[in-house]
Enzyme design. Structure first.
Site, PDB file in Angstrom:
ATOM      1  N   VAL A  15       0.835  -1.204   0.000  1.00 36.89           N
ATOM      2  CA  VAL A  15       0.000   0.000   0.000  1.00 36.89           C
ATOM      3  C   VAL A  15       0.869   1.253   0.000  1.00 36.89           C
ATOM      4  O   VAL A  15       0.614   2.199  -0.756  1.00 36.89           O
ATOM      5  CB  VAL A  15      -0.958  -0.001   1.205  1.00 36.89           C
ATOM      6  CG1 VAL A  15      -1.766   1.301   1.245  1.00 36.89           C
ATOM      7  CG2 VAL A  15      -1.901  -1.192   1.132  1.00 36.89           C
ATOM      8  N   LYS A  95      -7.234  -0.967  10.094  1.00 35.20           N
ATOM      9  CA  LYS A  95      -8.537  -1.344  10.650  1.00 35.20           C
ATOM     10  C   LYS A  95      -8.427  -1.948  12.048  1.00 35.20           C
ATOM     11  O   LYS A  95      -9.276  -1.718  12.906  1.00 35.20           O
ATOM     12  CB  LYS A  95      -9.285  -2.307   9.723  1.00 35.20           C
ATOM     13  CG  LYS A  95      -8.604  -3.656   9.439  1.00 35.20           C
ATOM     14  CD  LYS A  95      -7.788  -3.622   8.183  1.00 35.20           C
ATOM     15  CE  LYS A  95      -7.184  -4.969   7.845  1.00 35.20           C
ATOM     16  NZ  LYS A  95      -6.416  -4.911   6.588  1.00 35.20           N
ATOM     17  N   VAL A 122     -11.534   0.305   5.720  1.00 34.34           N
ATOM     18  CA  VAL A 122     -12.727  -0.551   5.742  1.00 34.34           C
ATOM     19  C   VAL A 122     -12.889  -1.392   4.489  1.00 34.34           C
ATOM     20  O   VAL A 122     -13.106  -2.593   4.568  1.00 34.34           O
ATOM     21  CB  VAL A 122     -13.993   0.295   5.984  1.00 34.34           C
ATOM     22  CG1 VAL A 122     -15.249  -0.541   5.786  1.00 34.34           C
ATOM     23  CG2 VAL A 122     -13.974   0.874   7.387  1.00 34.34           C
ATOM     24  N   GLY A 124     -10.890  -0.999   1.291  1.00 34.27           N
ATOM     25  CA  GLY A 124      -9.895  -0.750   0.259  1.00 34.27           C
ATOM     26  C   GLY A 124     -10.223   0.451  -0.598  1.00 34.27           C
ATOM     27  O   GLY A 124     -10.254   1.586  -0.127  1.00 34.27           O
ATOM     28  N   ILE A 126     -13.052   1.157  -2.097  1.00 31.22           N
ATOM     29  CA  ILE A 126     -14.457   1.566  -2.139  1.00 31.22           C
ATOM     30  C   ILE A 126     -14.659   2.803  -1.270  1.00 31.22           C
ATOM     31  O   ILE A 126     -14.358   2.775  -0.072  1.00 31.22           O
ATOM     32  CB  ILE A 126     -15.386   0.443  -1.633  1.00 31.22           C
ATOM     33  CG1 ILE A 126     -15.202  -0.824  -2.464  1.00 31.22           C
ATOM     34  CG2 ILE A 126     -16.843   0.891  -1.670  1.00 31.22           C
ATOM     35  CD1 ILE A 126     -15.964  -2.017  -1.922  1.00 31.22           C
ATOM     36  N   ASP A 191     -10.252  -9.884  10.340  1.00 34.61           N
ATOM     37  CA  ASP A 191     -10.169  -8.714   9.472  1.00 34.61           C
ATOM     38  C   ASP A 191     -11.560  -8.115   9.247  1.00 34.61           C
ATOM     39  O   ASP A 191     -11.760  -6.904   9.360  1.00 34.61           O
ATOM     40  CB  ASP A 191      -9.534  -9.116   8.137  1.00 34.61           C
ATOM     41  CG  ASP A 191      -9.485  -7.984   7.134  1.00 34.61           C
ATOM     42  OD1 ASP A 191      -8.576  -7.152   7.218  1.00 34.61           O
ATOM     43  OD2 ASP A 191     -10.376  -7.930   6.257  1.00 34.61           O
ATOM     44  N   LYS A 195     -13.397  -4.382  10.551  1.00 37.32           N
ATOM     45  CA  LYS A 195     -14.024  -3.460   9.600  1.00 37.32           C
ATOM     46  C   LYS A 195     -15.482  -3.172   9.954  1.00 37.32           C
ATOM     47  O   LYS A 195     -15.925  -2.028   9.886  1.00 37.32           O
ATOM     48  CB  LYS A 195     -13.905  -4.034   8.182  1.00 37.32           C
ATOM     49  CG  LYS A 195     -12.469  -4.078   7.673  1.00 37.32           C
ATOM     50  CD  LYS A 195     -12.357  -4.833   6.363  1.00 37.32           C
ATOM     51  CE  LYS A 195     -10.921  -4.863   5.854  1.00 37.32           C
ATOM     52  NZ  LYS A 195     -10.785  -5.674   4.619  1.00 37.32           N
ATOM     53  N   GLY A 292      -5.483  -4.290  -2.326  1.00 37.68           N
ATOM     54  CA  GLY A 292      -4.563  -4.166  -3.448  1.00 37.68           C
ATOM     55  C   GLY A 292      -3.812  -2.853  -3.413  1.00 37.68           C
ATOM     56  O   GLY A 292      -4.218  -1.885  -2.752  1.00 37.68           O
TER      57      GLY A 292
END
Length: 417
Positions: A15, A95, A122, A124, A126, A191, A195, A292
């Site tokens: 990232v 997160k 939360v 990526g 979106i 995970d 979130k 990603g």
């Protein structure tokens, strides 16, 4: 260029590298330094300075914004607290940190008048946090649900497409880089839990205790479960759910059978989806890549640019993004919830077996919607699939225990969305 926003980056992995590459298109943003664990590691990006001392970044008086994309709680919690005390704005994709220590960080940020933005934490790429806090703020929400983990969604998708076991598909996902060498955080639902805790916090304006979130992963889902669910008109997805009921919040993470007509059932592979239900908007859904390098960098850079747009122009930047609520949510125990259920059973292929199942369920106030016998095995056992109508979790668990005493094997219990 005058009035540049000076960034300090903590984390230069997938990232972080995506953030560096994306920010090359924005000359008004300068990355002064990046903190990494291994200073000698070869990287495909360059920054002015690389250090293995992250406290150097949070204490640097020239840095305006600390961008944390390293993950984990230690030392991230202490680093961000120090940065806030030093009056640096925060952008994070962490997160786990927000779920465990968000309350302390938000309170500290309010005290020192800095913003914490976390769109990437939360889902990526979106955009969901900012829409909830801005264009959707006029709504009273009663439910947020969705698919928040790309690894598990990829595994479940390939289990269906290839008709292979969870273990086979996990190995495939690891080989392709979709799953970590230790996949526990994804496949056991941690995970996703972090979130949904963050989403529930901002949707319902109450602080969530993650120790009270029911969590169940996908490791017990079999290829047979996916096959039978498909025959019954469902797909199996790992669903994050938070809904308001009688001044309580029902917050949980577990696999669910989702009807094929439901748009969430069509979210496949590594995609994520978030559905919100409220008044006056009704239902809205956001979908896209949940992880990603560049999707996550998109959200991180969006937060950085939001800060840049207001930095130095007003004393209290981005007030709509601040967290001011302190009320703790009253969270419902899973045993007090109501659901429909898919039950996979193995029992002796004998007269009266289905009758026993029906009687036990009836004695526990459970109505059966459908009962299917899926053939017999050479050892004389039969595979039976039961779908119940909506009933109490407490009642279904009592029924399961009674069925086990009658030598009936419960292969799996999956809730129905």
């Amino acid at each position: 260029m005058e009035n540049k926003l000076i960034i300090g980056l903590i984390g230069l992995g997938t990232v972080g590298s995506g953030v560096v590459k994306t920010l090359k298109n924005f000359p008004e943003i300068e990355i002064k330094s990046a903190a990494v664990r291994n200073i000698n590691k070869k990287r495909d990006v360059e920054v002015q300075e690389i250090t293995d001392d992250p406290f150097k970044i949070v204490n640097d008086p020239e840095i305006n914004v600390v961008v944390e994309v390293a993950g984990g709680v230690d030392p991230a919690f202490e680093l961000l607290k120090t940065a806030i005390v030093n009056k640096k704005h925060i952008v994070t994709a962490n997160k786990e940190l927000l779920a465990k220590h968000g309350a302390e960080l938000f309170d500290l940020a309010n005290k020192y008048n800095v913003a914490i933005l976390y769109e990437a934490a939360v889902a990526g790429g979106i955009p969901i946090i900012m829409p909830i806090k801005t264009t959707l703020q006029g709504n009273k929400f009663k439910k947020v649900a969705g698919i928040l983990n790309g690894t598990t969604n990829y595994i479940l998708t390939k289990m269906e497409e290839k008709n292979i076991s969870y273990q086979e598909c996990l190995k495939d996902a690891q080989g392709l880089g979709y799953a970590e060498a230790d996949p526990t955080g994804d496949v056991e639902g941690f995970d996703t839990m972090y979130k949904i805790a963050t989403l529930a916090n901002i949707v319902f304006h109450k602080r969530i205790d993650i120790s009270k979130i029911y969590r169940e992963g996908i490791t017990n889902i079999s290829a047979e479960d996916i096959k039978y669910a498909n025959e019954l008109g469902y797909k199996i997805k790992l669903i994050a759910l938070a809904q308001s009921s009688d001044d309580e919040l029902d917050v949980r993470v577990h696999p669910m059978l989702v009807k094929k007509e439901n748009i969430i059932s069509g979210i496949n592979n590594a995609l994520n989806a978030v559905m919100l239900e409220g008044h006056p908007v009704g239902q809205v859904m956001f979908t896209g890549p949940g992880a990603g390098e560049f999707p996550t960098a998109s959200s991180v850079v969006g937060d950085i640019l939001a800060i840049k747009a207001e930095y130095g122009k007003c004393e209290n930047i981005l007030p709509m993004t601040r967290c001011h609520h302190k009320e703790k949510a009253v969270q419902k125990d899973i045993l007090d919830t109501k659901n429909s259920y898919y039950i996979s059973i193995t029992a002796q292929n004998a007269m009266g077996t289905i009758g026993v199942i029906g009687t036990v369920c009836g004695n526990n106030k459970i109505n059966l919607s459908s009962v299917l016998q899926k053939g017999t095995e050479p050892n004389g056992t039969a595979h039976i699939i039961v779908i119940t109508e909506e009933c109490s979790e407490r009642d279904i668990q009592n029924a399961i225990e009674q069925l086990k005493k009658d030598s009936i094997i419960i292969n799996n219990l999956i809730r129905v969305m």
